[in-house]
Design a protein around this motif. Structure first.
Motif, mmCIF file in Angstrom:
data_model
loop_
_atom_site.group_PDB
_atom_site.id
_atom_site.type_symbol
_atom_site.label_atom_id
_atom_site.label_comp_id
_atom_site.label_asym_id
_atom_site.label_seq_id
_atom_site.Cartn_x
_atom_site.Cartn_y
_atom_site.Cartn_z
ATOM 1 N N PHE A 198 -4.099 5.941 -7.860
ATOM 2 C CA PHE A 198 -4.351 6.369 -6.426
ATOM 3 C C PHE A 198 -5.632 5.828 -6.372
ATOM 4 C CE2 PHE A 198 -6.683 9.427 -3.743
ATOM 5 C CZ PHE A 198 -5.887 9.310 -2.625
ATOM 6 N N MET A 199 -6.607 6.053 -7.168
ATOM 7 C CA MET A 199 -8.072 5.512 -7.023
ATOM 8 C C MET A 199 -7.992 4.097 -6.531
ATOM 9 S SD MET A 199 -10.021 7.905 -9.795
ATOM 10 C CE MET A 199 -11.001 6.514 -10.327
ATOM 11 N N LYS A 200 -7.248 3.291 -7.413
ATOM 12 C CA LYS A 200 -7.029 1.903 -7.037
ATOM 13 C C LYS A 200 -6.385 1.513 -5.746
ATOM 14 C CE LYS A 200 -6.692 -0.003 -11.689
ATOM 15 N NZ LYS A 200 -6.021 -1.142 -12.587
ATOM 16 N N VAL A 201 -5.349 2.207 -5.403
ATOM 17 C CA VAL A 201 -4.665 2.142 -4.041
ATOM 18 C C VAL A 201 -5.585 2.746 -2.899
ATOM 19 C CG1 VAL A 201 -2.909 2.791 -2.572
ATOM 20 C CG2 VAL A 201 -2.454 2.245 -5.079
ATOM 21 N N TYR A 202 -6.643 3.569 -3.055
ATOM 22 C CA TYR A 202 -7.338 4.072 -2.210
ATOM 23 C C TYR A 202 -8.469 2.942 -1.868
ATOM 24 C CZ TYR A 202 -10.470 7.128 0.140
ATOM 25 O OH TYR A 202 -11.361 7.590 1.371
ATOM 26 N N GLN A 203 -9.151 2.452 -3.101
ATOM 27 C CA GLN A 203 -10.285 1.549 -2.867
ATOM 28 C C GLN A 203 -9.581 0.279 -1.990
ATOM 29 O OE1 GLN A 203 -11.287 0.820 -7.022
ATOM 30 N NE2 GLN A 203 -12.820 2.396 -7.136
ATOM 31 N N THR B 12 2.290 6.517 -6.886
ATOM 32 C CA THR B 12 1.263 7.388 -7.360
ATOM 33 C C THR B 12 1.964 8.899 -7.407
ATOM 34 O OG1 THR B 12 -0.422 6.295 -6.574
ATOM 35 C CG2 THR B 12 -0.850 8.699 -6.804
ATOM 36 N N LEU C 137 1.168 4.005 -3.082
ATOM 37 C CA LEU C 137 1.223 5.588 -3.070
ATOM 38 C C LEU C 137 2.435 6.347 -3.289
ATOM 39 C CD1 LEU C 137 -0.888 5.794 0.781
ATOM 40 C CD2 LEU C 137 -1.904 6.052 -1.578
ATOM 41 N N GLU D 130 -10.115 -1.822 5.265
ATOM 42 C CA GLU D 130 -10.481 -1.003 6.636
ATOM 43 C C GLU D 130 -11.960 -1.543 6.973
ATOM 44 O OE1 GLU D 130 -8.934 0.991 8.753
ATOM 45 O OE2 GLU D 130 -7.085 0.395 7.821
ATOM 46 N N ILE E 218 -7.229 0.216 0.212
ATOM 47 C CA ILE E 218 -6.989 0.495 1.655
ATOM 48 C C ILE E 218 -8.583 0.580 2.336
ATOM 49 C CG2 ILE E 218 -6.447 2.453 3.088
ATOM 50 C CD1 ILE E 218 -4.052 2.808 1.080
ATOM 51 N N THR E 219 -9.311 1.362 1.589
ATOM 52 C CA THR E 219 -10.966 1.438 2.286
ATOM 53 C C THR E 219 -11.611 0.068 2.473
ATOM 54 O OG1 THR E 219 -11.804 2.062 0.041
ATOM 55 C CG2 THR E 219 -10.943 3.876 1.772
ATOM 56 N N GLN F 148 0.893 -1.276 -0.068
ATOM 57 C CA GLN F 148 0.029 0.056 0.061
ATOM 58 C C GLN F 148 0.928 1.403 -0.097
ATOM 59 O OE1 GLN F 148 -2.447 -0.507 3.394
ATOM 60 N NE2 GLN F 148 -3.692 -2.196 2.507
#
Length: 85
Positions: A68-73, A26, A23, A79, A75-76, A19
């Motif tokens: 960034f959108m893929k990494v953010y998805q 990115t 980032l 979570e 990670i969330t 992760q």
């Protein structure tokens, strides 16, 4: 049904490294795209037209945003899974 092994809370994991690396990459793509867009020809020291410079910079920025959108998805999603358990 095979269940994945649960990691101990607080234990460092390889997925956390992936992760953070995602980032970091990115930021590299966004930074490189902005640099190519706004740097003058003498700084780049490359033989390319302005149009190609703008296209290449735009593609790198667009790829950075998509990454960034893929990494953010991911990670969330992890979570959310952690809170649902």
């Amino acid at each position: 049904m095979i269940r994945p092994k649960r990691e101990k809370p607080g234990a460092p994991s390889f997925s956390k490294f992936v992760q953070l690396f995602g980032l970091l990459m990115t930021l590299v793509y966004l930074g490189l795209g902005l640099f190519i867009l706004f740097a003058d020809a003498e700084t780049l020291n490359l033989n390319m037209t302005k149009e190609f410079k703008y296209i290449l910079g735009g593609i790198l920025i667009l790829y950075g945003v998509i990454r960034f959108m893929k990494v953010y998805q991911t990670i969330t999603k992890k979570e959310r899974r952690r809170y649902e358990e």
